[in-house]
Motif scaffolding. Sequence first.
Motif, mmCIF file in Angstrom:
data_model
loop_
_atom_site.group_PDB
_atom_site.id
_atom_site.type_symbol
_atom_site.label_atom_id
_atom_site.label_comp_id
_atom_site.label_asym_id
_atom_site.label_seq_id
_atom_site.Cartn_x
_atom_site.Cartn_y
_atom_site.Cartn_z
ATOM 1 N N ALA A 130 0.843 -1.197 0.000
ATOM 2 C CA ALA A 130 0.000 0.000 0.000
ATOM 3 C C ALA A 130 0.878 1.247 0.000
ATOM 4 O O ALA A 130 2.059 1.192 0.368
ATOM 5 N N LYS A 131 0.273 2.356 -0.392
ATOM 6 C CA LYS A 131 0.961 3.635 -0.279
ATOM 7 C C LYS A 131 1.183 3.936 1.197
ATOM 8 O O LYS A 131 0.291 3.734 2.019
ATOM 9 N N ALA B 18 4.249 0.518 1.939
ATOM 10 C CA ALA B 18 4.138 -0.329 3.126
ATOM 11 C C ALA B 18 3.687 -1.716 2.698
ATOM 12 O O ALA B 18 2.753 -1.854 1.903
ATOM 13 N N ILE B 19 4.355 -2.735 3.208
ATOM 14 C CA ILE B 19 3.982 -4.122 2.962
ATOM 15 C C ILE B 19 3.459 -4.694 4.272
ATOM 16 O O ILE B 19 4.124 -4.590 5.310
ATOM 17 N N TYR B 20 2.275 -5.288 4.199
ATOM 18 C CA TYR B 20 1.651 -5.906 5.367
ATOM 19 C C TYR B 20 1.343 -7.368 5.072
ATOM 20 O O TYR B 20 1.077 -7.732 3.926
ATOM 21 N N THR B 21 1.292 -8.163 6.106
ATOM 22 C CA THR B 21 0.685 -9.480 5.974
ATOM 23 C C THR B 21 -0.794 -9.212 5.704
ATOM 24 O O THR B 21 -1.302 -8.118 6.013
ATOM 25 N N SER C 35 -7.395 2.509 -2.809
ATOM 26 C CA SER C 35 -7.096 2.482 -4.249
ATOM 27 C C SER C 35 -5.617 2.292 -4.519
ATOM 28 O O SER C 35 -5.237 1.854 -5.606
ATOM 29 N N GLY C 36 -4.773 2.589 -3.542
ATOM 30 C CA GLY C 36 -3.333 2.437 -3.711
ATOM 31 C C GLY C 36 -2.796 1.149 -3.120
ATOM 32 O O GLY C 36 -1.592 1.015 -2.928
ATOM 33 N N ALA C 37 -3.663 0.207 -2.814
ATOM 34 C CA ALA C 37 -3.222 -1.061 -2.232
ATOM 35 C C ALA C 37 -3.331 -2.177 -3.273
ATOM 36 O O ALA C 37 -4.216 -2.158 -4.120
ATOM 37 N N SER C 38 -2.430 -3.134 -3.177
ATOM 38 C CA SER C 38 -2.400 -4.230 -4.140
ATOM 39 C C SER C 38 -2.038 -5.529 -3.427
ATOM 40 O O SER C 38 -1.049 -5.587 -2.698
ATOM 41 N N GLU C 39 -2.858 -6.563 -3.655
ATOM 42 C CA GLU C 39 -2.553 -7.885 -3.111
ATOM 43 C C GLU C 39 -1.561 -8.568 -4.041
ATOM 44 O O GLU C 39 -1.772 -8.605 -5.255
ATOM 45 N N GLU C 40 -0.496 -9.084 -3.479
ATOM 46 C CA GLU C 40 0.562 -9.715 -4.261
ATOM 47 C C GLU C 40 1.003 -11.012 -3.593
ATOM 48 O O GLU C 40 0.804 -11.197 -2.389
ATOM 49 N N VAL C 41 1.623 -11.888 -4.389
ATOM 50 C CA VAL C 41 2.213 -13.123 -3.876
ATOM 51 C C VAL C 41 3.639 -13.194 -4.424
ATOM 52 O O VAL C 41 3.831 -13.125 -5.646
ATOM 53 N N PRO C 42 4.632 -13.322 -3.545
ATOM 54 C CA PRO C 42 6.007 -13.469 -4.042
ATOM 55 C C PRO C 42 6.140 -14.750 -4.866
ATOM 56 O O PRO C 42 5.414 -15.723 -4.630
ATOM 57 N N ASP C 43 7.064 -14.748 -5.821
ATOM 58 C CA ASP C 43 7.275 -15.975 -6.598
ATOM 59 C C ASP C 43 8.068 -16.986 -5.769
ATOM 60 O O ASP C 43 8.466 -16.708 -4.640
ATOM 61 N N LYS C 44 8.289 -18.164 -6.323
ATOM 62 C CA LYS C 44 8.944 -19.246 -5.587
ATOM 63 C C LYS C 44 10.384 -18.908 -5.190
ATOM 64 O O LYS C 44 10.938 -19.502 -4.277
ATOM 65 N N GLU D 85 8.678 -1.341 4.971
ATOM 66 C CA GLU D 85 8.572 -0.183 4.085
ATOM 67 C C GLU D 85 9.596 -0.298 2.972
ATOM 68 O O GLU D 85 10.705 -0.791 3.181
ATOM 69 N N ILE D 86 9.196 0.166 1.793
ATOM 70 C CA ILE D 86 10.088 0.209 0.635
ATOM 71 C C ILE D 86 10.273 1.679 0.278
ATOM 72 O O ILE D 86 9.295 2.409 0.071
#
Length: 145
Positions: free
Chosen positions: A33-34, A41-44, A74-83, A113-114
């Motif tokens: 998310a922003k 910001a990355i959250y579980t 609107s600035g949040a995105s669900e993602e899954v890291p690759d293997k 945070e990134i």
Amino acid sequence: MFLGTYTPRLDEKGRFFLPAKFRDELAEGLVIAKGQEHCLAIYTPEGFQQEAARAMSGPSTLRGIRDFQRMYASGASEEVPDKQGRLTVPPMLRQYAGLDKEIAVIGAFNRIEIWDLAAWEAYQTAQEEEFARLDGEIAPGEPPM
């Protein structure tokens, strides 16, 4: 709990390797998310649910709350890291945070945070004296003044 500072690089596809010590907790998915100060910001998923619950706790009849809710959701995105443990940062979020190649990935207790590396270094330099000054002045759970 997320701790430490890491300096991976973004590749041409906007991916970076999550620090190894964060991978297991985020392997099944995460939310980017922003954040404030133009970081990300990355959250579980559970952590983001808690943040979202706080954002939704105010009445949407107030303009400031509506504005925050819109910008945050609107600035949040669900993602899954690759293997391999790589995470792709969506283009709109890379643009918001001004991310190019050199980035800083920092642990911030309940989130990661990134930052653009140069922006993080400037922020850290600016905050160092304030951090030292506040040492011992803030009681646990009390916001800085």
